[in-house]
Motif scaffolding. Structure first.
Motif, PDB file in Angstrom:
ATOM      1  N   LYS A 126     -33.058  35.288  21.224  1.00  0.00           N
ATOM      2  CA  LYS A 126     -31.633  35.221  21.562  1.00  0.00           C
ATOM      3  C   LYS A 126     -31.507  34.287  22.762  1.00  0.00           C
ATOM      4  O   LYS A 126     -31.520  34.718  23.922  1.00  0.00           O
ATOM      5  CB  LYS A 126     -31.098  36.611  21.896  1.00  0.00           C
ATOM      6  CG  LYS A 126     -29.623  36.630  22.213  1.00  0.00           C
ATOM      7  CD  LYS A 126     -29.182  38.029  22.601  1.00  0.00           C
ATOM      8  CE  LYS A 126     -27.788  37.969  23.196  1.00  0.00           C
ATOM      9  NZ  LYS A 126     -27.433  39.246  23.810  1.00  0.00           N
ATOM     10  N   VAL A 127     -31.445  32.969  22.463  1.00  0.00           N
ATOM     11  CA  VAL A 127     -31.488  31.976  23.534  1.00  0.00           C
ATOM     12  C   VAL A 127     -30.319  30.992  23.493  1.00  0.00           C
ATOM     13  O   VAL A 127     -30.206  30.152  24.383  1.00  0.00           O
ATOM     14  CB  VAL A 127     -32.831  31.210  23.529  1.00  0.00           C
ATOM     15  CG1 VAL A 127     -33.971  32.143  23.898  1.00  0.00           C
ATOM     16  CG2 VAL A 127     -33.094  30.542  22.187  1.00  0.00           C
ATOM     17  N   GLN A 128     -29.468  31.088  22.488  1.00  0.00           N
ATOM     18  CA  GLN A 128     -28.271  30.250  22.459  1.00  0.00           C
ATOM     19  C   GLN A 128     -27.059  31.122  22.765  1.00  0.00           C
ATOM     20  O   GLN A 128     -26.988  32.273  22.357  1.00  0.00           O
ATOM     21  CB  GLN A 128     -28.116  29.565  21.103  1.00  0.00           C
ATOM     22  CG  GLN A 128     -29.142  28.468  20.886  1.00  0.00           C
ATOM     23  CD  GLN A 128     -28.857  27.626  19.657  1.00  0.00           C
ATOM     24  OE1 GLN A 128     -27.800  27.693  19.059  1.00  0.00           O
ATOM     25  NE2 GLN A 128     -29.840  26.805  19.277  1.00  0.00           N
ATOM     26  N   ASN A 174     -29.958  22.751  22.423  1.00  0.00           N
ATOM     27  CA  ASN A 174     -29.993  23.701  21.325  1.00  0.00           C
ATOM     28  C   ASN A 174     -30.506  22.999  20.078  1.00  0.00           C
ATOM     29  O   ASN A 174     -30.148  21.855  19.802  1.00  0.00           O
ATOM     30  CB  ASN A 174     -28.592  24.252  21.042  1.00  0.00           C
ATOM     31  CG  ASN A 174     -28.105  25.186  22.121  1.00  0.00           C
ATOM     32  OD1 ASN A 174     -28.887  25.792  22.841  1.00  0.00           O
ATOM     33  ND2 ASN A 174     -26.796  25.314  22.245  1.00  0.00           N
ATOM     34  N   LEU A 175     -31.322  23.701  19.302  1.00  0.00           N
ATOM     35  CA  LEU A 175     -31.792  23.198  18.019  1.00  0.00           C
ATOM     36  C   LEU A 175     -31.053  23.913  16.895  1.00  0.00           C
ATOM     37  O   LEU A 175     -30.526  25.015  17.085  1.00  0.00           O
ATOM     38  CB  LEU A 175     -33.302  23.389  17.887  1.00  0.00           C
ATOM     39  CG  LEU A 175     -34.158  22.660  18.937  1.00  0.00           C
ATOM     40  CD1 LEU A 175     -35.638  22.963  18.731  1.00  0.00           C
ATOM     41  CD2 LEU A 175     -33.907  21.157  18.894  1.00  0.00           C
ATOM     42  N   LEU A 176     -31.009  23.290  15.745  1.00  0.00           N
ATOM     43  CA  LEU A 176     -30.241  23.836  14.619  1.00  0.00           C
ATOM     44  C   LEU A 176     -30.741  25.199  14.152  1.00  0.00           C
ATOM     45  O   LEU A 176     -29.978  25.983  13.595  1.00  0.00           O
ATOM     46  CB  LEU A 176     -30.254  22.843  13.452  1.00  0.00           C
ATOM     47  CG  LEU A 176     -29.518  21.522  13.710  1.00  0.00           C
ATOM     48  CD1 LEU A 176     -29.682  20.585  12.520  1.00  0.00           C
ATOM     49  CD2 LEU A 176     -28.051  21.763  14.006  1.00  0.00           C
ATOM     50  N   ASP A 177     -32.004  25.503  14.378  1.00  0.00           N
ATOM     51  CA  ASP A 177     -32.558  26.789  13.922  1.00  0.00           C
ATOM     52  C   ASP A 177     -32.271  27.943  14.885  1.00  0.00           C
ATOM     53  O   ASP A 177     -32.765  29.046  14.704  1.00  0.00           O
ATOM     54  CB  ASP A 177     -34.055  26.668  13.660  1.00  0.00           C
ATOM     55  CG  ASP A 177     -34.880  26.431  14.922  1.00  0.00           C
ATOM     56  OD1 ASP A 177     -34.306  26.312  16.037  1.00  0.00           O
ATOM     57  OD2 ASP A 177     -36.114  26.360  14.798  1.00  0.00           O
ATOM     58  N   GLY A 178     -31.484  27.681  15.949  1.00  0.00           N
ATOM     59  CA  GLY A 178     -31.128  28.732  16.905  1.00  0.00           C
ATOM     60  C   GLY A 178     -32.044  28.793  18.117  1.00  0.00           C
ATOM     61  O   GLY A 178     -31.823  29.600  19.023  1.00  0.00           O
ATOM     62  N   SER A 179     -33.055  27.951  18.161  1.00  0.00           N
ATOM     63  CA  SER A 179     -33.955  27.916  19.313  1.00  0.00           C
ATOM     64  C   SER A 179     -33.456  26.893  20.331  1.00  0.00           C
ATOM     65  O   SER A 179     -32.481  26.183  20.099  1.00  0.00           O
ATOM     66  CB  SER A 179     -35.379  27.577  18.858  1.00  0.00           C
ATOM     67  OG  SER A 179     -35.420  26.307  18.239  1.00  0.00           O
ATOM     68  N   GLU A 234     -33.125  36.955  25.267  1.00  0.00           N
ATOM     69  CA  GLU A 234     -34.250  37.729  24.745  1.00  0.00           C
ATOM     70  C   GLU A 234     -35.218  36.749  24.109  1.00  0.00           C
ATOM     71  O   GLU A 234     -34.996  36.274  22.993  1.00  0.00           O
ATOM     72  CB  GLU A 234     -33.781  38.744  23.709  1.00  0.00           C
ATOM     73  CG  GLU A 234     -32.914  39.843  24.275  1.00  0.00           C
ATOM     74  CD  GLU A 234     -32.392  40.785  23.205  1.00  0.00           C
ATOM     75  OE1 GLU A 234     -32.977  40.826  22.096  1.00  0.00           O
ATOM     76  OE2 GLU A 234     -31.394  41.456  23.481  1.00  0.00           O
ATOM     77  N   VAL A 235     -36.282  36.421  24.818  1.00  0.00           N
ATOM     78  CA  VAL A 235     -37.257  35.455  24.328  1.00  0.00           C
ATOM     79  C   VAL A 235     -38.281  36.183  23.472  1.00  0.00           C
ATOM     80  O   VAL A 235     -38.934  37.126  23.924  1.00  0.00           O
ATOM     81  CB  VAL A 235     -37.948  34.717  25.499  1.00  0.00           C
ATOM     82  CG1 VAL A 235     -39.038  33.790  24.983  1.00  0.00           C
ATOM     83  CG2 VAL A 235     -36.920  33.952  26.319  1.00  0.00           C
TER      84      VAL A 235
END
Length: 89
Positions: free
Chosen positions: A11-13, A36-41, A68-69
């Motif tokens: 949970k980083v975006q 931000n990357l497209l996969d949510g990372s 939440e990493v």
């Protein structure tokens, strides 16, 4: 300058991760970017002293309080010319 690329998953975006990473990097005299990357990372690329990059890695394991990493990937990029600032994209 040393360089490293990190990919942070979890949970980083939407939790101020990039802005917080920028503040941490600036405090450690690192330059680079967070995006931000497209996969949510979130990808964080930094340039600076090896010890400062290691300290940022420790912070990235947890991130800001609202994050939440779940996973942290590091790729050392060797020695590169460094950008002059740290930006979020």
């Amino acid at each position: 300058m040393k360089a490293a690329r990190f990919v942070v998953r979890g949970k980083v975006q939407g939790v101020f991760f990039r802005a917080s990473a920028r503040e941490q990097a600036k405090a450690l005299a690192l330059t680079g970017h967070a995006r931000n990357l497209l996969d949510g990372s979130v990808e964080v690329v930094v340039y600076g002293e090896a010890a400062a990059i290691d300290r940022l890695e420790v912070w990235l394991h947890d991130g800001p309080d609202s994050a939440e990493v779940n996973e942290l990937y590091r790729e050392d990029l060797g020695t590169h010319d460094a950008p002059t600032e740290f930006v979020t994209k």
